[in-house]
Design a protein around this motif. Sequence first.
Motif, short mmCIF file in Angstrom:
data_model
loop_
_atom_site.label_atom_id
_atom_site.label_comp_id
_atom_site.label_asym_id
_atom_site.label_seq_id
_atom_site.Cartn_x
_atom_site.Cartn_y
_atom_site.Cartn_z
N PRO A 360 22.52 44.74 27.98
CA PRO A 360 23.84 45.41 27.85
C PRO A 360 24.22 46.35 28.78
N SER A 361 23.91 46.10 29.91
CA SER A 361 24.31 47.01 31.34
C SER A 361 24.75 45.95 32.39
N THR A 362 25.25 46.54 33.42
CA THR A 362 25.64 46.03 34.53
C THR A 362 25.09 46.70 35.80
N ASP A 363 24.42 46.20 36.75
CA ASP A 363 24.30 46.67 38.10
C ASP A 363 24.82 45.89 39.41
N ILE A 364 25.41 46.65 40.19
CA ILE A 364 26.16 46.11 41.42
C ILE A 364 25.43 46.52 42.45
N LEU A 365 25.23 45.46 43.32
CA LEU A 365 24.65 46.03 44.57
C LEU A 365 25.16 45.37 45.70
N TRP A 366 25.34 46.37 47.11
CA TRP A 366 25.66 45.54 48.25
C TRP A 366 25.25 46.20 49.57
N GLN A 367 25.12 45.66 50.63
CA GLN A 367 24.48 46.33 52.05
C GLN A 367 25.60 47.28 52.52
N PRO A 368 25.02 48.17 53.24
CA PRO A 368 25.73 49.14 54.04
C PRO A 368 26.74 48.36 54.81
N VAL A 369 28.29 48.97 55.14
CA VAL A 369 29.04 48.50 56.01
C VAL A 369 29.39 49.40 57.06
N PRO A 370 29.41 48.74 58.15
CA PRO A 370 29.79 49.73 59.54
C PRO A 370 31.11 50.11 59.43
N GLY A 371 31.11 51.62 59.43
CA GLY A 371 32.55 52.38 59.59
C GLY A 371 32.95 52.83 58.05
N ALA A 372 32.10 52.64 57.06
CA ALA A 372 32.47 53.12 55.77
C ALA A 372 31.64 54.31 55.63
N VAL A 373 32.53 55.43 54.87
CA VAL A 373 31.99 56.36 54.36
C VAL A 373 31.86 56.59 52.93
N ARG A 374 32.40 55.60 52.28
CA ARG A 374 32.24 55.38 50.87
C ARG A 374 32.77 54.05 50.42
N TYR A 375 32.61 53.78 48.85
CA TYR A 375 32.85 52.46 48.39
C TYR A 375 33.29 52.92 46.97
N THR A 376 34.25 51.85 46.79
CA THR A 376 35.19 51.83 45.58
C THR A 376 34.72 50.49 44.72
N LEU A 377 34.16 51.07 43.62
CA LEU A 377 34.10 49.92 42.62
C LEU A 377 34.90 49.31 41.66
N TRP A 378 35.57 48.20 41.47
CA TRP A 378 36.55 48.06 40.78
C TRP A 378 36.37 46.99 39.62
N GLN A 379 36.84 46.76 38.70
CA GLN A 379 36.52 45.74 37.43
C GLN A 379 38.09 45.41 36.97
N ARG A 380 37.89 44.06 36.47
CA ARG A 380 39.06 43.33 35.74
C ARG A 380 38.44 42.38 34.74
N ARG A 381 39.19 42.14 33.79
CA ARG A 381 39.03 41.13 33.01
C ARG A 381 39.22 39.83 33.59
N THR A 382 38.42 38.73 33.16
CA THR A 382 38.15 37.60 33.62
C THR A 382 39.74 36.85 33.75
N ASP A 383 40.56 37.22 32.90
CA ASP A 383 41.93 36.64 32.58
C ASP A 383 42.96 37.33 33.38
N THR A 384 42.57 38.35 33.95
CA THR A 384 43.57 39.34 34.60
C THR A 384 43.80 38.94 36.08
N PRO A 385 44.88 38.92 36.58
CA PRO A 385 45.19 38.53 38.02
C PRO A 385 44.84 39.69 38.97
N MET A 386 45.11 40.99 38.72
CA MET A 386 45.03 41.83 39.90
C MET A 386 43.83 42.93 39.64
N TRP A 387 43.16 43.42 40.50
CA TRP A 387 42.27 44.57 40.46
C TRP A 387 42.88 45.75 39.78
N GLU A 388 42.71 46.22 38.80
CA GLU A 388 43.71 47.30 38.15
C GLU A 388 42.81 48.49 37.53
#
Length: 444
Positions: A360-388
């Motif tokens: 009943p929980s979710t974990d998101i993992l990624w590697q660091p990206v050169p030039g990035a000072v922070r990251y933004t996590l987005w969510q959308r329903r599976t039947d929704t077209p845009m990241w909102e």
Amino acid sequence: MRNYLILLPLLASTAAYAAPEDAISEARLRADVEKLVSFGTRHTLSSQSDPKRGIGAARKWAEAAFRKASAACGNCLEVVLPETTVTGDRVPTPTRLVDVVAIQRGTERPNEVVIVQGHIDSRVSDVLDATKDAPGANDNASGTALVLEAARVLSREKFPTTIVYAALSGEEQGLLGGKLLADYAAAQGWTVKAVLNNDIVGGSTGSDGYRDNAHVRVLSEALRADSTDALRAQMRRFGGENDSPSRNISRWVASLAEADADNGLTVRQIWRADRMGRGGDQLPFSDKGFPAVRFTVAVEDYEHQHQDLRTEGGVKFGDTADEMDFPYLAKVTRLNVRALARLARTPMPPAPVVKGAVKPSTDILWQPVPGAVRYTLWQRRTDTPMWETKLLETTDTKASLPGVRADDWLFGVNAVAADGSESPVASAVPGGQFAPLAPPAPNP
């Protein structure tokens, strides 16, 4: 601790950028189109040596235009001429094929590249007819003029990553110039962040009289062209059929256009790799796993595209400049330049992975990206077209979402530079990464 959801549209950063798009000149765009038309034909099989007529003269003029722009910025553009010899169904004898390319090297991560391109060649009704006049005003002097204007205005600034400006040959003979440049990009070892292909971008009225000067179509592939059978099986089970990197570039460009209300141009996303039964020079890049989209007019005029110059039954045929809408071309150019400037500032999107099976929980993992000072996590329903739905911003390379069941959602992550510029979102799905799935091989 549960993260609170913040409902925000995925828009470009609000950082106070200079606006190179404000320097775009409609008059220069018109002059470039008229000059390209003046070469009579730019058919790939036309003369390569005539100083005034044919593909050779047109290429030399485009090269000179890039060199002039480079001189104005202290020789900031490196002009290269990738070349090969081609034959095929539409090239009956071995023919020299040359792309005209200008490279504006990034100051921090020069191997990260965004490409803007348009094909310089033209044709008439018979795709093998290299002698008749083929003005090719909208198809595709419009795209070439856009690329040249982008080089003029963007070369006045410096960017962390590289911008490549390209006038491609041989599109009408089988996307040959696109294949040549995609091979060149792979041979250079470039990390291709995005390819913006502009093909037929200077008209607003269709052959039936329908007019739309308020939209531009952006076409993007759904399933990655470089997918394997194993990856497609994963997409079928876990999602990803609508979340290719190209599709996320399309979403990003649509939001960018929405944020520039003064331009009066909205993106109509077309969720297919190209128009019905047709193709463009973005496809050879997609074949190699490089994210690529196509810009094209909202409504095409088939009487003034791929046609011999003639009048029949009172109807004028032929791709001439008087059938174009230059204020519309300026708007499409503005959107391209706006996108290029931001893409050249952003880091690469991360490659996130989601872990949420049978819990009943979710974990998101990624590697660091050169030039990035922070990251933004987005969510959308599976039947929704845009990241909102913007979940959170973090300097970490992981996020935990207690109480969020992964089965019901799609997740994505973008990278944010120090100046606030935000990359497109990369989806946490099979094949969502902005990189080829395997080392790219040359096109056959």
